[in-house]
Design a protein around this motif. Structure first.
Motif, PDB file in Angstrom:
ATOM      1  N   GLY A 172      23.920  35.024  41.624  1.00  0.00           N
ATOM      2  CA  GLY A 172      24.112  33.740  42.293  1.00  0.00           C
ATOM      3  C   GLY A 172      23.801  32.538  41.425  1.00  0.00           C
ATOM      4  N   MET A 173      23.158  32.780  40.258  1.00  0.00           N
ATOM      5  CA  MET A 173      22.841  31.667  39.360  1.00  0.00           C
ATOM      6  C   MET A 173      24.125  31.014  38.841  1.00  0.00           C
ATOM      7  N   GLU A 174      24.088  29.716  38.634  1.00  0.00           N
ATOM      8  CA  GLU A 174      25.254  29.042  38.073  1.00  0.00           C
ATOM      9  C   GLU A 174      25.361  29.365  36.587  1.00  0.00           C
ATOM     10  N   LYS A 175      26.585  29.544  36.126  1.00  0.00           N
ATOM     11  CA  LYS A 175      26.775  29.868  34.707  1.00  0.00           C
ATOM     12  C   LYS A 175      26.705  28.630  33.813  1.00  0.00           C
ATOM     13  N   CYS A 176      27.021  27.483  34.385  1.00  0.00           N
ATOM     14  CA  CYS A 176      27.059  26.271  33.561  1.00  0.00           C
ATOM     15  C   CYS A 176      25.647  25.863  33.155  1.00  0.00           C
ATOM     16  N   ILE A 177      25.461  25.595  31.861  1.00  0.00           N
ATOM     17  CA  ILE A 177      24.155  25.176  31.355  1.00  0.00           C
ATOM     18  C   ILE A 177      24.177  23.707  30.933  1.00  0.00           C
ATOM     19  N   GLY A 178      25.239  23.016  31.307  1.00  0.00           N
ATOM     20  CA  GLY A 178      25.303  21.576  31.047  1.00  0.00           C
ATOM     21  C   GLY A 178      25.350  21.195  29.589  1.00  0.00           C
ATOM     22  N   CYS A 179      25.930  22.052  28.758  1.00  0.00           N
ATOM     23  CA  CYS A 179      25.910  21.801  27.314  1.00  0.00           C
ATOM     24  C   CYS A 179      26.969  20.785  26.877  1.00  0.00           C
ATOM     25  N   GLU A 180      27.946  20.532  27.699  1.00  0.00           N
ATOM     26  CA  GLU A 180      29.000  19.532  27.444  1.00  0.00           C
ATOM     27  C   GLU A 180      30.010  19.953  26.367  1.00  0.00           C
ATOM     28  N   LEU A 181      29.971  21.208  25.968  1.00  0.00           N
ATOM     29  CA  LEU A 181      30.940  21.641  24.949  1.00  0.00           C
ATOM     30  C   LEU A 181      32.369  21.556  25.482  1.00  0.00           C
ATOM     31  N   CYS A 182      32.538  21.844  26.764  1.00  0.00           N
ATOM     32  CA  CYS A 182      33.880  21.762  27.352  1.00  0.00           C
ATOM     33  C   CYS A 182      34.390  20.331  27.284  1.00  0.00           C
ATOM     34  N   CYS A 231      37.717  18.962  25.166  1.00  0.00           N
ATOM     35  CA  CYS A 231      38.876  18.537  25.971  1.00  0.00           C
ATOM     36  C   CYS A 231      39.677  17.445  25.263  1.00  0.00           C
ATOM     37  N   PRO A 232      40.927  17.714  24.945  1.00  0.00           N
ATOM     38  CA  PRO A 232      41.725  16.714  24.235  1.00  0.00           C
ATOM     39  C   PRO A 232      42.118  15.539  25.117  1.00  0.00           C
ATOM     40  N   ALA A 233      42.065  15.742  26.430  1.00  0.00           N
ATOM     41  CA  ALA A 233      42.464  14.662  27.343  1.00  0.00           C
ATOM     42  C   ALA A 233      41.265  13.855  27.814  1.00  0.00           C
ATOM     43  N   ARG A 234      40.066  14.249  27.371  1.00  0.00           N
ATOM     44  CA  ARG A 234      38.842  13.547  27.770  1.00  0.00           C
ATOM     45  C   ARG A 234      38.743  13.416  29.288  1.00  0.00           C
ATOM     46  N   CYS A 272      45.389  22.841  29.213  1.00  0.00           N
ATOM     47  CA  CYS A 272      45.506  23.551  27.938  1.00  0.00           C
ATOM     48  C   CYS A 272      44.552  24.736  27.859  1.00  0.00           C
ATOM     49  N   GLY A 273      43.460  24.699  28.612  1.00  0.00           N
ATOM     50  CA  GLY A 273      42.503  25.801  28.589  1.00  0.00           C
ATOM     51  C   GLY A 273      41.469  25.709  27.482  1.00  0.00           C
ATOM     52  N   VAL A 330      37.923  26.145  28.605  1.00  0.00           N
ATOM     53  CA  VAL A 330      37.564  27.543  28.852  1.00  0.00           C
ATOM     54  C   VAL A 330      37.180  28.220  27.538  1.00  0.00           C
ATOM     55  N   GLU A 331      37.948  27.939  26.523  1.00  0.00           N
ATOM     56  CA  GLU A 331      37.662  28.523  25.204  1.00  0.00           C
ATOM     57  C   GLU A 331      36.305  28.058  24.687  1.00  0.00           C
ATOM     58  N   ALA A 332      35.982  26.795  24.941  1.00  0.00           N
ATOM     59  CA  ALA A 332      34.771  26.216  24.352  1.00  0.00           C
ATOM     60  C   ALA A 332      33.497  26.657  25.061  1.00  0.00           C
ATOM     61  N   CYS A 333      33.613  27.040  26.306  1.00  0.00           N
ATOM     62  CA  CYS A 333      32.412  27.308  27.101  1.00  0.00           C
ATOM     63  C   CYS A 333      31.675  28.553  26.598  1.00  0.00           C
ATOM     64  N   PRO A 334      30.393  28.424  26.246  1.00  0.00           N
ATOM     65  CA  PRO A 334      29.663  29.578  25.708  1.00  0.00           C
ATOM     66  C   PRO A 334      29.226  30.571  26.774  1.00  0.00           C
ATOM     67  N   THR A 335      29.257  30.174  28.035  1.00  0.00           N
ATOM     68  CA  THR A 335      28.755  31.061  29.096  1.00  0.00           C
ATOM     69  C   THR A 335      29.852  31.519  30.048  1.00  0.00           C
ATOM     70  N   GLU A 336      31.096  31.201  29.742  1.00  0.00           N
ATOM     71  CA  GLU A 336      32.222  31.540  30.623  1.00  0.00           C
ATOM     72  C   GLU A 336      32.044  30.933  32.009  1.00  0.00           C
ATOM     73  N   ALA A 337      31.425  29.770  32.031  1.00  0.00           N
ATOM     74  CA  ALA A 337      31.189  29.100  33.311  1.00  0.00           C
ATOM     75  C   ALA A 337      32.477  28.525  33.875  1.00  0.00           C
TER      76      ALA A 337
END
Ligand code: SF4
Ligand code: SF4
Length: 209
Positions: A55-65, A69-72, A107-108, A111-118
């Motif tokens: 149940g824990m959230e996968k996102c760790i708030g790292c902002e890599l996504c 993101c090319p569209a910001r 573009c996805g 998704v590619e950038a996310c280290p935790t597959e969040a």
């Protein structure tokens, strides 16, 4: 005589197509929106923020996504996890998460950038809105519920195939190692609805079977 026979031959084709169209046998289109066509496995549709099996959230708030993101169009802010009631494993979690779907080019890369597959993408594509504000998906709309279902900002919209997100076929990853031999036996990204499926990538023979 030759011309006449060609004429009747052509007329026969016209008649056959007419009958097929009336009976529905010859239709090559899907009767959307009554019928829903199966999307390709790597379809890039509406995003979803995932949870771990506990149940824990996968996102760790790292902002890599957001950085990738090319569209910001992603806005993330991380915060320290409350020690007594952590939201995500580790020190931090994403407490603000927004995607502006008007700018997204699907573009996805997030998704590619996310280290935790969040963050992953689903097959849902019906995201029309009446105003620009509704096109900004917030964390409440993106984060899967603890039971594995996914919220939708327009649950009453007949075009919002919310149910599709709750089926195995509707729960997709944007890109996947599937098919690459080097990933055999490696745990892939979540490809199932709800709580994570931790099966490793199958080998080529099992995949083709
Ligand atoms: S799919 Fe591409 S454009 Fe859309 S949010 Fe992700 S990185 Fe940005
Ligand atoms: S979705 Fe992934 S990349 Fe984006 S902030 Fe969360 S953990 Fe980082």
């Amino acid at each position: 005589m030759g011309v006449l026979s060609e004429f009747f031959k052509g007329l026969r084709v016209t008649g056959r197509v007419l009958v097929d169209t009336v009976t529905g046998d010859g239709l090559v289109t899907t009767k959307y929106p009554e019928e829903f066509r199966q999307k390709p496995q790597r379809f890039h549709g509406r995003h979803v923020l995932n949870r771990y099996p506990d149940g824990m959230e996968k996102c760790i708030g790292c902002e890599l996504c957001a950085g990738a993101c090319p569209a910001r169009c992603i806005y993330v802010r991380g915060a320290d996890n409350p020690p007594d009631e952590p939201v995500a494993p580790g020190e931090r979690f994403g407490y603000v998460y927004e995607i502006n779907m008007l700018r997204c080019i699907f573009c996805g890369l997030c998704v590619e950038a996310c280290p935790t597959e969040a963050i992953t993408m689903s097959s849902l594509f019906e995201m029309s809105t009446w105003n620009r504000e509704d096109a900004i998906y917030t964390k409440d709309e993106l984060l899967m519920r603890p039971d594995g279902s996914v919220p939708h900002m327009f649950p009453d919209d007949p075009l919002a195939r919310h149910k599709e997100l709750e089926t195995a076929d509707g729960w997709l990853r944007a890109t996947a190692p599937s098919g690459v031999a080097a990933y055999e036996g490696v745990q892939g990204w979540q490809g199932t609805p709800g709580r994570a499926n931790w099966d490793p990538e199958p080998d080529q023979e099992a995949r083709d079977a």
